[in-house]
Scaffold this active site. Sequence first.
Site, PDB file in Angstrom:
ATOM      1  N   HIS A 196      15.179  -3.494  -5.397  1.00 17.99           N
ATOM      2  CA  HIS A 196      14.779  -2.656  -4.265  1.00 17.99           C
ATOM      3  C   HIS A 196      14.811  -3.561  -3.057  1.00 17.99           C
ATOM      4  O   HIS A 196      14.032  -4.511  -2.977  1.00 17.99           O
ATOM      5  CB  HIS A 196      13.369  -2.095  -4.450  1.00 17.99           C
ATOM      6  CG  HIS A 196      13.266  -1.025  -5.490  1.00 17.99           C
ATOM      7  ND1 HIS A 196      12.064  -0.580  -5.993  1.00 17.99           N
ATOM      8  CD2 HIS A 196      14.235  -0.282  -6.100  1.00 17.99           C
ATOM      9  CE1 HIS A 196      12.291   0.381  -6.882  1.00 17.99           C
ATOM     10  NE2 HIS A 196      13.593   0.573  -6.967  1.00 17.99           N
ATOM     11  N   ASP A 204       1.637  -3.485   0.805  1.00 21.05           N
ATOM     12  CA  ASP A 204       2.949  -2.908   0.549  1.00 21.05           C
ATOM     13  C   ASP A 204       3.393  -2.085   1.751  1.00 21.05           C
ATOM     14  O   ASP A 204       3.195  -0.885   1.801  1.00 21.05           O
ATOM     15  CB  ASP A 204       2.858  -2.032  -0.713  1.00 21.05           C
ATOM     16  CG  ASP A 204       4.230  -1.581  -1.156  1.00 21.05           C
ATOM     17  OD1 ASP A 204       5.213  -1.918  -0.477  1.00 21.05           O
ATOM     18  OD2 ASP A 204       4.321  -0.883  -2.182  1.00 21.05           O
ATOM     19  N   HIS A 216       7.712  -6.302  -2.098  1.00 21.24           N
ATOM     20  CA  HIS A 216       6.581  -6.612  -2.977  1.00 21.24           C
ATOM     21  C   HIS A 216       6.523  -8.115  -3.276  1.00 21.24           C
ATOM     22  O   HIS A 216       5.441  -8.699  -3.323  1.00 21.24           O
ATOM     23  CB  HIS A 216       6.702  -5.848  -4.304  1.00 21.24           C
ATOM     24  CG  HIS A 216       6.623  -4.349  -4.148  1.00 21.24           C
ATOM     25  ND1 HIS A 216       6.736  -3.483  -5.213  1.00 21.24           N
ATOM     26  CD2 HIS A 216       6.428  -3.577  -3.047  1.00 21.24           C
ATOM     27  CE1 HIS A 216       6.621  -2.238  -4.778  1.00 21.24           C
ATOM     28  NE2 HIS A 216       6.439  -2.268  -3.473  1.00 21.24           N
ATOM     29  N   ARG A 265       4.977  13.729  -7.683  1.00 25.68           N
ATOM     30  CA  ARG A 265       3.549  13.925  -7.427  1.00 25.68           C
ATOM     31  C   ARG A 265       2.928  14.965  -8.344  1.00 25.68           C
ATOM     32  O   ARG A 265       1.832  15.423  -8.118  1.00 25.68           O
ATOM     33  CB  ARG A 265       3.328  14.359  -5.969  1.00 25.68           C
ATOM     34  CG  ARG A 265       3.817  13.333  -4.969  1.00 25.68           C
ATOM     35  CD  ARG A 265       2.730  12.343  -4.632  1.00 25.68           C
ATOM     36  NE  ARG A 265       3.217  11.289  -3.769  1.00 25.68           N
ATOM     37  CZ  ARG A 265       2.714  10.083  -3.713  1.00 25.68           C
ATOM     38  NH1 ARG A 265       1.704   9.760  -4.480  1.00 25.68           N
ATOM     39  NH2 ARG A 265       3.215   9.165  -2.920  1.00 25.68           N
ATOM     40  N   ASP A 310      11.530  -5.903  -6.340  1.00 27.60           N
ATOM     41  CA  ASP A 310      11.317  -5.319  -5.011  1.00 27.60           C
ATOM     42  C   ASP A 310      11.052  -6.475  -4.058  1.00 27.60           C
ATOM     43  O   ASP A 310      10.076  -7.217  -4.227  1.00 27.60           O
ATOM     44  CB  ASP A 310      10.125  -4.338  -5.055  1.00 27.60           C
ATOM     45  CG  ASP A 310       9.959  -3.597  -3.742  1.00 27.60           C
ATOM     46  OD1 ASP A 310       9.851  -4.267  -2.695  1.00 27.60           O
ATOM     47  OD2 ASP A 310       9.929  -2.350  -3.761  1.00 27.60           O
ATOM     48  N   HIS A 345       6.755  -1.406   3.675  1.00 22.62           N
ATOM     49  CA  HIS A 345       8.202  -1.624   3.761  1.00 22.62           C
ATOM     50  C   HIS A 345       8.670  -1.558   5.223  1.00 22.62           C
ATOM     51  O   HIS A 345       8.170  -0.751   5.993  1.00 22.62           O
ATOM     52  CB  HIS A 345       8.944  -0.555   2.957  1.00 22.62           C
ATOM     53  CG  HIS A 345       8.669  -0.632   1.477  1.00 22.62           C
ATOM     54  ND1 HIS A 345       9.411   0.047   0.540  1.00 22.62           N
ATOM     55  CD2 HIS A 345       7.746  -1.324   0.773  1.00 22.62           C
ATOM     56  CE1 HIS A 345       8.928  -0.212  -0.673  1.00 22.62           C
ATOM     57  NE2 HIS A 345       7.913  -1.043  -0.552  1.00 22.62           N
ATOM     58  N   GLU A 359      14.746   0.935   0.011  1.00 22.68           N
ATOM     59  CA  GLU A 359      13.568   1.813   0.054  1.00 22.68           C
ATOM     60  C   GLU A 359      12.896   1.625   1.406  1.00 22.68           C
ATOM     61  O   GLU A 359      11.684   1.718   1.539  1.00 22.68           O
ATOM     62  CB  GLU A 359      12.556   1.435  -1.038  1.00 22.68           C
ATOM     63  CG  GLU A 359      12.924   1.848  -2.436  1.00 22.68           C
ATOM     64  CD  GLU A 359      11.860   1.415  -3.436  1.00 22.68           C
ATOM     65  OE1 GLU A 359      11.186   0.390  -3.181  1.00 22.68           O
ATOM     66  OE2 GLU A 359      11.709   2.097  -4.445  1.00 22.68           O
TER      67      GLU A 359
HETATM   68 ZN   LIG Z   1       8.342   1.496  -6.776  1.00 24.31          ZN
HETATM   69 ZN   LIG Z   2      10.139  -0.619  -4.869  1.00 28.06          ZN
END
Ligand SMILES: [Zn+2]
Ligand SMILES: [Zn+2]
Length: 487
Positions: free
Chosen positions: A415, A428, A381, A234, A378, A430, A460
């Site tokens: 992922h 998104d 995703h 970040r 992913d 998860h 993740e």
């Molecule tokens: Zn990512």
């Molecule tokens: Zn990811």
Amino acid sequence: MRRLALVTNMFVRNICSLSKSLFYHYNTMASKTNSIIGEPVPRVTRSAIKRKLSSSVEQSAALSTDNFSKESETLKTPKKISVVKAESKDKPYKKEKPTEEETCDPDSGLANSKSKGRKARSEGSAHKDLKGNGKLSKVIKEKATKSAKTASETSVTKSTVPKPEMVIPEIVIPINKPSIKREDGPSPWNGTIKYDNKIFLGAHISAAGGLENAIKNAMNIGASSFALFVKNQRQWVSKPMEDGTVERFKAACAENNFSPHLILPHGSYLMNCGSNDPTVLAKSRANLLDEVQRCERLGILYYNIHPGSSCGKGSREEAIKSISDSINWVHDQTPGSKVSIVLENMCRQGFTIGGDFSDLAEIIQQVFDHSRIGVCLDTCHALAAGYDLATCQGFDSFLEEFERVIGFRYLVAVHLNDSEGEVGCHRDRHASIGKGKIGIEGFRRIINCPRFRDIPVVLETPFISDDHYKQEILLLKSLAQSGTICA
Ligand SMILES: [Zn+2]
Ligand SMILES: [Zn+2]
């Protein structure tokens, strides 16, 4: 009475004639305007006119002059008629203005995003496939034609005006690009990297207190691969790594048999290499270079990023070019490096690049050194983008499309996440393994698919505890059938 009927009849005829001429005038203007930007022409249909007119005739006896003028007004106002336009490839995945989070944060896949479902964009982009045989171009042309046809069928019942042709520009493919081959090779710290057809499960783990702690944390959850941040994700700038940290990290990896190709750092969430804001782009490129250099020092081979976003301020093509240029620039700045930049697929949210496999294919096409570019799949995703990993048929077509559009030789990481949102939701969110829309059977198919061997397959999923990650890895191992070896 007869005279009154005659007058009414003449009046209706005049109105019909006026409406028809308005209809012709509108269509002529719409055709001229829209053909310039290559979009299908929104039209008032003849059948719609007929419906309006017959209804007008039926109601004519009851209609006053005022009502007639209102009816004519309706006919010449296109927005009152339902018209579906095929979206051009320059359009975002959604039409409404994006939230600040989506436009300015390419990592709009964050769990706190508030976006709702989006309209899938049409398959309008034009690429050749990575083998350069033009198959992709053909497939996309077919899809574009089909998409335009569907939109046209939805919007227009019968039209005699010819449809404008969609323009599919050709893309020049750079030559002399070697592709990635998975073959045994030297490792930066433990002799040779061997590919022996095993599945390597792990998770994104914390490196708090020092990068070397990541290895200890990975061991605690029974991981054989892992992901981490190599600096604060970040912040634009972090202090350089000390030599001692680098040595301790490498030693811990070697000691615990974490081969360099099984470690997948995730890039900073701040980066947006697709931005057309010069300040954001410059900072993103500097960050990209810094993190690649950190990976190089740590002896890591793969480094995962979100491709970026056009932020709605430029075209998708410009964003894709900017991302490719950024990668080419970093490659130039790090000659001789073995670090590959790994593009993650996204969920087609807002203006993000990478929801369509063709986005990733196009970036790879424009990168000159193909030995230093890869893809991370992913699963959350992918499902949110519309690839239905929950069903056998959906999984098969996902495998087919990935191979055809990108090529599995570029897949270097996974992922592994379940998705709270439905197929194609563009959100998104998860979820823990088996607790979302992919489900246990979906993950059973993934775990037993030979395409995902010898690469890091990292969770993740929402962090609950180290023990929860351990249980999720055990659950995934229990799904492996005989013949699938979990490392
Ligand atoms: Zn990512
Ligand atoms: Zn990811």
